[in-house]
Design a protein around this motif. Structure first.
Motif, PDB file in Angstrom:
ATOM      1  N   SER A  39       0.829  -1.205   0.000  1.00 15.71           N
ATOM      2  CA  SER A  39       0.000   0.000   0.000  1.00 15.71           C
ATOM      3  C   SER A  39       0.864   1.257   0.000  1.00 15.71           C
ATOM      4  CB  SER A  39      -0.918   0.014   1.234  1.00 15.71           C
ATOM      5  OG  SER A  39      -0.157   0.019   2.420  1.00 15.71           O
ATOM      6  N   VAL A  40       0.233   2.370  -0.357  1.00 21.06           N
ATOM      7  CA  VAL A  40       0.880   3.672  -0.246  1.00 21.06           C
ATOM      8  C   VAL A  40       0.007   4.535   0.649  1.00 21.06           C
ATOM      9  CG1 VAL A  40      -0.183   4.601  -2.357  1.00 21.06           C
ATOM     10  CG2 VAL A  40       1.947   5.583  -1.497  1.00 21.06           C
ATOM     11  N   ASN A  41       0.664   5.294   1.539  1.00 17.85           N
ATOM     12  CA  ASN A  41      -0.027   6.068   2.563  1.00 17.85           C
ATOM     13  C   ASN A  41       0.290   7.549   2.373  1.00 17.85           C
ATOM     14  OD1 ASN A  41      -0.916   7.315   4.918  1.00 17.85           O
ATOM     15  ND2 ASN A  41      -0.293   5.633   6.254  1.00 17.85           N
ATOM     16  N   PRO A  42      -0.674   8.354   1.873  1.00 24.59           N
ATOM     17  CA  PRO A  42      -0.385   9.774   1.630  1.00 24.59           C
ATOM     18  C   PRO A  42       0.016  10.532   2.886  1.00 24.59           C
ATOM     19  CG  PRO A  42      -2.739   9.298   1.394  1.00 24.59           C
ATOM     20  CD  PRO A  42      -2.050   7.985   1.490  1.00 24.59           C
ATOM     21  N   GLU A  43      -0.552  10.158   4.032  1.00 24.31           N
ATOM     22  CA  GLU A  43      -0.189  10.814   5.288  1.00 24.31           C
ATOM     23  C   GLU A  43       1.284  10.573   5.609  1.00 24.31           C
ATOM     24  OE1 GLU A  43      -1.975  11.011   9.856  1.00 24.31           O
ATOM     25  OE2 GLU A  43      -2.797   9.586   8.407  1.00 24.31           O
ATOM     26  N   LEU A  44       1.761   9.349   5.356  1.00 20.04           N
ATOM     27  CA  LEU A  44       3.164   9.023   5.601  1.00 20.04           C
ATOM     28  C   LEU A  44       4.076   9.775   4.632  1.00 20.04           C
ATOM     29  CD1 LEU A  44       5.270   7.401   7.152  1.00 20.04           C
ATOM     30  CD2 LEU A  44       4.841   5.471   5.595  1.00 20.04           C
ATOM     31  N   VAL A  45       3.621   9.973   3.392  1.00 20.25           N
ATOM     32  CA  VAL A  45       4.412  10.747   2.425  1.00 20.25           C
ATOM     33  C   VAL A  45       4.623  12.168   2.933  1.00 20.25           C
ATOM     34  CG1 VAL A  45       4.498  11.666   0.064  1.00 20.25           C
ATOM     35  CG2 VAL A  45       3.642   9.351   0.464  1.00 20.25           C
ATOM     36  N   VAL A  46       3.579  12.768   3.479  1.00 20.06           N
ATOM     37  CA  VAL A  46       3.684  14.136   4.005  1.00 20.06           C
ATOM     38  C   VAL A  46       4.668  14.186   5.173  1.00 20.06           C
ATOM     39  CG1 VAL A  46       2.421  16.002   5.143  1.00 20.06           C
ATOM     40  CG2 VAL A  46       1.392  14.778   3.221  1.00 20.06           C
ATOM     41  N   LEU A  47       4.603  13.200   6.061  1.00 18.79           N
ATOM     42  CA  LEU A  47       5.548  13.154   7.178  1.00 18.79           C
ATOM     43  C   LEU A  47       6.974  12.942   6.672  1.00 18.79           C
ATOM     44  CD1 LEU A  47       6.321  13.031  10.157  1.00 18.79           C
ATOM     45  CD2 LEU A  47       5.681  10.602  10.147  1.00 18.79           C
ATOM     46  N   CYS A  48       7.154  12.041   5.716  1.00 15.72           N
ATOM     47  CA  CYS A  48       8.495  11.779   5.181  1.00 15.72           C
ATOM     48  C   CYS A  48       9.106  13.025   4.541  1.00 15.72           C
ATOM     49  CB  CYS A  48       8.450  10.643   4.160  1.00 15.72           C
ATOM     50  SG  CYS A  48       8.315   8.996   4.878  1.00 15.72           S
ATOM     51  N   ASP A  49       8.265  13.830   3.892  1.00 20.74           N
ATOM     52  CA  ASP A  49       8.766  15.076   3.311  1.00 20.74           C
ATOM     53  C   ASP A  49       9.411  15.944   4.382  1.00 20.74           C
ATOM     54  OD1 ASP A  49       8.595  17.065   0.867  1.00 20.74           O
ATOM     55  OD2 ASP A  49       7.872  18.184   2.616  1.00 20.74           O
ATOM     56  N   GLU A  50       8.777  15.999   5.563  1.00 22.68           N
ATOM     57  CA  GLU A  50       9.337  16.780   6.678  1.00 22.68           C
ATOM     58  C   GLU A  50      10.600  16.129   7.240  1.00 22.68           C
ATOM     59  OE1 GLU A  50       9.449  19.701   9.909  1.00 22.68           O
ATOM     60  OE2 GLU A  50       8.950  19.624   7.783  1.00 22.68           O
ATOM     61  N   ILE A  51      10.615  14.802   7.339  1.00 23.83           N
ATOM     62  CA  ILE A  51      11.803  14.099   7.839  1.00 23.83           C
ATOM     63  C   ILE A  51      12.976  14.319   6.894  1.00 23.83           C
ATOM     64  CG2 ILE A  51      12.779  11.810   8.318  1.00 23.83           C
ATOM     65  CD1 ILE A  51       9.937  10.982   9.233  1.00 23.83           C
ATOM     66  N   ILE A  52      12.717  14.251   5.590  1.00 26.21           N
ATOM     67  CA  ILE A  52      13.777  14.507   4.607  1.00 26.21           C
ATOM     68  C   ILE A  52      14.329  15.912   4.779  1.00 26.21           C
ATOM     69  CG2 ILE A  52      14.253  14.785   2.133  1.00 26.21           C
ATOM     70  CD1 ILE A  52      12.057  12.590   1.682  1.00 26.21           C
TER      71      ILE A  52
END
Length: 485
Positions: free
Chosen positions: A362-375
């Motif tokens: 699966s792909v999780n858009p909420e996790l993508v948003v968090l990962c953008d901040e972690i990056i």
């Protein structure tokens, strides 16, 4: 916008001696054991190059062909956005760019938070998010929408992606025939095949099948990409203890031999065509039997492989920001943070699977948003320490003197914004009793989906894409699919 990425921390995962041993062992495998190669064109390319081919399709590849391929393959890769503007330059300066998925088997619904089958309409959601997020530089279109007929999923997914995403598109295809069609569709947007080859806003993704096998689908995708001069990722995905030895060195040697075998096919087809080396040497979890996406060994091995590929001077395609967890929980956050940190300390250039969950189901858009901040956070870390201003600092420290303060200094006013201030993580003087992070992430995600506008394609281009869609859906034996619940 995310900060300019320049990694200035030098971390060694292998070192020159280990790199040399892995390289030599890989050449030995190619020369003495060989690879099982499928497809008439792939076998013909290797036979014409002087390889020994037996009746079972086992091909022994002399090291001189590997050396020649490493000479002809470009060491710098330039990728463009949909508008034909330069977006990413991959070379020895060690730039890194992250990407997520436009579609996947399952989707973590941004409204309900529940996992459900991925639908065609969800591609627009993922593309809108990725288009807006400053640290997501490309998106991967894989062709997995539940409500699209399997025979045309690749093409429809790509059309939906190119309509709703303005940055660079990575794509994979479900079969050989659909690859050329995706390239033809992209050429509509680029203004022709020559324009697409000159300024590629797409790059292809394909794989061999470990151990030591390159089926017809793999060789044909390499050949078609080379002939069209479309950049292609060739990425062995193996599991230690399953499809690779239960050994770090063994898995790296096998992956390297497989990738180099693909490189020879690719460069003998079209010398100088753009090629991206990928490697996914993960583990088979002996408790669950899954191939882990969150295992620490996997991401250590990816970092080590990136150092090996840096020795060749080639672009490296890595993996980070993914998790074995199904939802956005403590495990997910821990795994994606470790992976992004490891990747930013490595020599990876293009990094996929940001926001992918549940062992790539699966792909999780909420996790993508968090990962953008972690990056964004970790990019500030890997910039390292600059000492070019040290003379000025001595002067300021001397002037302020013992017991002084820097708060009202002009230098402080001028430079305090060079420090990163996180969007989601709290540094309040007095923290609330419960975490506000999840609510901030969801608020940011929904704000992007509500307000971000992806630049529209030209009306004539949209009309051609719509014509492609109608033609695909009208093919014989293509049954209309109903929405999945």
């Amino acid at each position: 916008m995310g900060i300019e990425m320049k990694r200035q921390i030098d971390v060694t995962f292998l070192g020159p001696e280990k790199v040399a041993k892995i390289h030599e062992a890989s050449l030995t495998l190619l020369e003495t054991v060989g690879m099982r190669v499928g497809g008439e064109r792939g076998i013909r390319v290797l036979r014409d190059a002087g390889c020994e081919v037996d009746v079972d399709g086992m091909v022994k590849i002399p090291r001189v062909l590997v050396e020649e391929a490493l000479e002809t393959v470009p060491k710098e890769l330039v990728l463009y956005n949909r508008a034909g503007e330069k977006a990413m330059v991959i070379n020895t300066e060690n730039a890194v760019h992250f990407g997520t998925h436009a579609d996947q088997l399952e989707f973590v619904d941004p409204d309900t938070g529940k996992v459900r089958p991925f639908l065609k309409a969800d591609t627009k959601t993922m593309c809108t998010l990725a288009d807006a997020l400053p640290n997501i530089d490309f998106i991967l279109s894989v062709g997995m929408s539940k409500d699209v007929a399997p025979e045309i999923q690749t093409q429809i997914s790509f059309i939906e992606t190119v309509k709703h995403f303005s940055k660079t598109i990575n794509f994979s295809t479900n079969d050989i025939d659909s690859l050329q069609e995706v390239i033809d569709i992209a050429a509509v947007v680029a203004g022709g095949k020559e324009a697409l080859a000159e300024k590629p806003f797409i790059f292809n993704y394909c794989e061999p099948i470990p151990p030591l096998s390159h089926p017809e689908e793999s060789t044909e995708k390499l050949i078609i990409s080379a002939l069209n001069r479309i950049p292609v990722v060739y990425m062995p995905y193996c599991m230690m203890g399953g499809t690779a030895p239960m050994s770090f060195s063994g898995a790296l040697v096998q992956c390297n031999a497989e990738a180099l075998g693909g490189l020879v096919v690719h460069q003998r087809t079209c010398p100088g065509a753009p090629f991206i080396y990928g490697a996914m040497p993960s583990i088979m979890d002996m408790i669950s039997s899954i191939g882990s996406y969150g295992a620490v060994e996997f991401h250590l091995m990816v970092a080590a492989a990136s150092e090996l590929v840096s020795h060749y001077g080639l672009p490296f395609y890595g993996t980070a920001g993914c998790t074995d967890a199904k939802g956005l929980d403590i495990q997910a956050v821990s795994e994606v943070t470790q992976e992004i940190f490891s990747t930013l300390l490595s020599k990876a250039n293009l990094v996929h699977d940001v926001g992918v969950s549940d062992h790539c189901n699966s792909v999780n858009p909420e996790l993508v948003v968090l990962c953008d901040e972690i990056i964004e956070n970790l990019k500030h870390y890997v910039r390292g320490v600059d000492v070019d201003d040290i003379d000025e600092m001595v002067e300021i420290i001397t002037r302020i003197g013992p017991g002084g303060a820097y708060l009202t200094e002009k230098h402080t006013m001028k430079n305090f914004r060079t420090i990163h201030y996180p969007k989601f993580f709290s540094r309040k003087m007095k923290n609330p009793e419960t975490s506000e992070v999840r609510a901030k992430i969801r608020e940011s995600m929904h704000a992007i989906l509500a307000t971000h506008k992806v630049p529209a394609l030209d009306e004539a281009v949209l009309a051609e894409l719509d014509a492609w869609t109608r033609t695909l859906e009208a093919r014989p034996n293509i049954n209309p699919m109903s929405d999945a619940s």
